[in-house]
Scaffold this motif. Structure first.
Motif, PDB file in Angstrom:
ATOM      1  N   GLY A   1      -9.114  15.689  -1.150  1.00 26.61           N
ATOM      2  CA  GLY A   1      -8.245  14.866  -1.988  1.00 26.61           C
ATOM      3  C   GLY A   1      -7.312  15.701  -2.845  1.00 26.61           C
ATOM      4  N   LEU A   2      -7.862  16.727  -3.474  1.00 26.01           N
ATOM      5  CA  LEU A   2      -7.034  17.612  -4.316  1.00 26.01           C
ATOM      6  C   LEU A   2      -6.006  18.362  -3.480  1.00 26.01           C
ATOM      7  N   ALA A   3      -6.411  18.809  -2.300  1.00 25.45           N
ATOM      8  CA  ALA A   3      -5.499  19.571  -1.441  1.00 25.45           C
ATOM      9  C   ALA A   3      -4.331  18.727  -0.950  1.00 25.45           C
ATOM     10  N   LEU A   4      -4.544  17.445  -0.788  1.00 22.97           N
ATOM     11  CA  LEU A   4      -3.487  16.581  -0.259  1.00 22.97           C
ATOM     12  C   LEU A   4      -2.431  16.189  -1.292  1.00 22.97           C
ATOM     13  N   ILE A   5      -2.759  16.227  -2.569  1.00 23.08           N
ATOM     14  CA  ILE A   5      -1.826  15.759  -3.607  1.00 23.08           C
ATOM     15  C   ILE A   5      -0.444  16.392  -3.487  1.00 23.08           C
ATOM     16  N   PRO A   6      -0.319  17.720  -3.412  1.00 28.70           N
ATOM     17  CA  PRO A   6       1.034  18.296  -3.338  1.00 28.70           C
ATOM     18  C   PRO A   6       1.822  17.865  -2.100  1.00 28.70           C
ATOM     19  N   PHE A   7       1.120  17.500  -1.039  1.00 31.30           N
ATOM     20  CA  PHE A   7       1.802  17.130   0.205  1.00 31.30           C
ATOM     21  C   PHE A   7       2.252  15.674   0.241  1.00 31.30           C
ATOM     22  N   ILE A   8       1.685  14.836  -0.610  1.00 25.51           N
ATOM     23  CA  ILE A   8       2.064  13.425  -0.574  1.00 25.51           C
ATOM     24  C   ILE A   8       3.141  13.067  -1.590  1.00 25.51           C
ATOM     25  N   VAL A   9       3.380  13.949  -2.555  1.00 29.83           N
ATOM     26  CA  VAL A   9       4.330  13.643  -3.644  1.00 29.83           C
ATOM     27  C   VAL A   9       5.721  13.333  -3.112  1.00 29.83           C
ATOM     28  N   LYS A  10       6.333  14.271  -2.417  1.00 26.10           N
ATOM     29  CA  LYS A  10       7.722  14.103  -1.974  1.00 26.10           C
ATOM     30  C   LYS A  10       7.895  12.933  -1.000  1.00 26.10           C
ATOM     31  N   PRO A  11       7.040  12.804   0.009  1.00 29.98           N
ATOM     32  CA  PRO A  11       7.215  11.661   0.914  1.00 29.98           C
ATOM     33  C   PRO A  11       7.076  10.309   0.205  1.00 29.98           C
ATOM     34  N   ILE A  12       6.144  10.212  -0.721  1.00 25.73           N
ATOM     35  CA  ILE A  12       5.986   8.944  -1.444  1.00 25.73           C
ATOM     36  C   ILE A  12       7.198   8.690  -2.327  1.00 25.73           C
ATOM     37  N   ASP A  13       7.626   9.708  -3.084  1.00 23.80           N
ATOM     38  CA  ASP A  13       8.792   9.551  -3.956  1.00 23.80           C
ATOM     39  C   ASP A  13      10.017   9.115  -3.153  1.00 23.80           C
ATOM     40  N   THR A  14      10.244   9.772  -2.019  1.00 25.35           N
ATOM     41  CA  THR A  14      11.394   9.464  -1.181  1.00 25.35           C
ATOM     42  C   THR A  14      11.313   8.045  -0.624  1.00 25.35           C
ATOM     43  N   THR A  15      10.128   7.654  -0.173  1.00 24.40           N
ATOM     44  CA  THR A  15       9.938   6.313   0.380  1.00 24.40           C
ATOM     45  C   THR A  15      10.172   5.240  -0.679  1.00 24.40           C
ATOM     46  N   VAL A  16       9.635   5.460  -1.870  1.00 23.69           N
ATOM     47  CA  VAL A  16       9.823   4.487  -2.954  1.00 23.69           C
ATOM     48  C   VAL A  16      11.295   4.434  -3.350  1.00 23.69           C
ATOM     49  N   ASP A  17      11.960   5.590  -3.428  1.00 24.99           N
ATOM     50  CA  ASP A  17      13.404   5.602  -3.720  1.00 24.99           C
ATOM     51  C   ASP A  17      14.179   4.785  -2.696  1.00 24.99           C
ATOM     52  N   HIS A  18      13.914   5.015  -1.425  1.00 23.29           N
ATOM     53  CA  HIS A  18      14.626   4.274  -0.362  1.00 23.29           C
ATOM     54  C   HIS A  18      14.352   2.775  -0.470  1.00 23.29           C
ATOM     55  N   ALA A  19      13.104   2.409  -0.702  1.00 23.19           N
ATOM     56  CA  ALA A  19      12.763   0.988  -0.808  1.00 23.19           C
ATOM     57  C   ALA A  19      13.468   0.338  -1.998  1.00 23.19           C
ATOM     58  N   LEU A  20      13.472   1.011  -3.145  1.00 26.67           N
ATOM     59  CA  LEU A  20      14.124   0.432  -4.329  1.00 26.67           C
ATOM     60  C   LEU A  20      15.642   0.443  -4.203  1.00 26.67           C
ATOM     61  N   ASP A  21      16.189   1.456  -3.511  1.00 32.35           N
ATOM     62  CA  ASP A  21      17.642   1.499  -3.287  1.00 32.35           C
ATOM     63  C   ASP A  21      18.113   0.309  -2.449  1.00 32.35           C
ATOM     64  N   ARG A  22      17.232  -0.244  -1.651  1.00 27.13           N
ATOM     65  CA  ARG A  22      17.600  -1.367  -0.781  1.00 27.13           C
ATOM     66  C   ARG A  22      17.183  -2.724  -1.331  1.00 27.13           C
ATOM     67  N   THR A  23      16.406  -2.732  -2.397  1.00 25.57           N
ATOM     68  CA  THR A  23      15.910  -4.012  -2.916  1.00 25.57           C
ATOM     69  C   THR A  23      16.220  -4.189  -4.402  1.00 25.57           C
ATOM     70  N   LEU A  24      15.439  -3.584  -5.235  1.00 24.21           N
ATOM     71  CA  LEU A  24      15.512  -3.809  -6.677  1.00 24.21           C
ATOM     72  C   LEU A  24      16.783  -3.256  -7.319  1.00 24.21           C
ATOM     73  N   ARG A  25      17.154  -2.052  -6.994  1.00 21.32           N
ATOM     74  CA  ARG A  25      18.285  -1.406  -7.678  1.00 21.32           C
ATOM     75  C   ARG A  25      19.609  -2.130  -7.496  1.00 21.32           C
ATOM     76  N   PRO A  26      19.959  -2.604  -6.300  1.00 25.93           N
ATOM     77  CA  PRO A  26      21.207  -3.380  -6.197  1.00 25.93           C
ATOM     78  C   PRO A  26      21.176  -4.640  -7.068  1.00 25.93           C
ATOM     79  N   ALA A  27      20.031  -5.298  -7.143  1.00 28.38           N
ATOM     80  CA  ALA A  27      19.917  -6.494  -7.989  1.00 28.38           C
ATOM     81  C   ALA A  27      20.064  -6.126  -9.460  1.00 28.38           C
ATOM     82  N   LEU A  28      19.468  -5.018  -9.866  1.00 28.08           N
ATOM     83  CA  LEU A  28      19.602  -4.582 -11.265  1.00 28.08           C
ATOM     84  C   LEU A  28      21.046  -4.213 -11.593  1.00 28.08           C
ATOM     85  N   ARG A  29      21.718  -3.548 -10.670  1.00 32.49           N
ATOM     86  CA  ARG A  29      23.123  -3.173 -10.904  1.00 32.49           C
ATOM     87  C   ARG A  29      24.001  -4.414 -11.035  1.00 32.49           C
TER      88      ARG A  29
END
Length: 180
Positions: A141-169
């Motif tokens: 579990g500890l070893a995986l943390i550094p490897f999941i950060v960027k993919p999760i951040d990028t995925t959440v950014d892409h999802a919000l860029d297509r859903t929530l953020r345009p509505a907020l703007r």
């Protein structure tokens, strides 16, 4: 007093003209790992009392709230006029974007991933009696943390860029109707 208010307003506007900054020390710097404190707790779940894991969630949520404040407070004005209303909307939009992004990217998604990986590896090694092998799920579990950060951040950014953020703007820039 008027001079102080205009100085504050200029300072607020110069700190951030855009709600969605490209470079963000709380999201892009080492402080970002504070949001992953709960993943450390999830990794140690098989070895520590449940209350310790709970404390790590408190740390992660504290980081989320600090980032939310950082993104919204500078835009929240004291005077009450149309410009102030626009900045209040920006503050609210920043708070919503941040709390949703951080809630998903820092707490919910990585917590679930680490929790499930630790749980499955613990089950796979359930018949082992050596202490070293029993610690393997935590190490994994500890070893995986550094490897999941960027993919999760990028995925959440892409999802919000297509859903929530345009509505907020759209909401943030809507015309105001004034009752005069």
């Amino acid at each position: 007093m008027q001079e102080e208010a205009s100085h504050m307003s200029a300072e607020v506007e110069s700190k951030s003209d855009s709600l969605f900054e490209a470079e963000d020390p709380l999201r892009d710097g080492p402080a970002r790992y504070l949001g992953y404190a709960n993943e450390v707790g999830e990794s140690f779940r098989p070895l520590v009392p449940r209350s310790i894991v709970g404390v790590t969630y408190v740390l992660s949520c504290g980081y989320v709230l600090a980032d939310t404040y950082d993104k919204s407070a500078p835009h929240y004005p004291l005077p009450h006029d149309q410009e102030a209303t626009r900045r209040r909307r920006r503050a609210f939009a920043g708070a919503v974007d941040t709390i949703v992004w951080q809630g998903l990217a820092s707490v919910a998604i990585p917590g679930l991933i680490i929790n499930r990986i630790v749980h499955m590896s613990k089950k796979a090694l359930a018949h082992s009696t050596t202490r070293v092998v029993r610690a393997a799920p935590t190490v994994l579990g500890l070893a995986l943390i550094p490897f999941i950060v960027k993919p999760i951040d990028t995925t959440v950014d892409h999802a919000l860029d297509r859903t929530l953020r345009p509505a907020l703007r759209r909401w943030e820039t809507e015309e105001f109707e004034t009752a005069e």
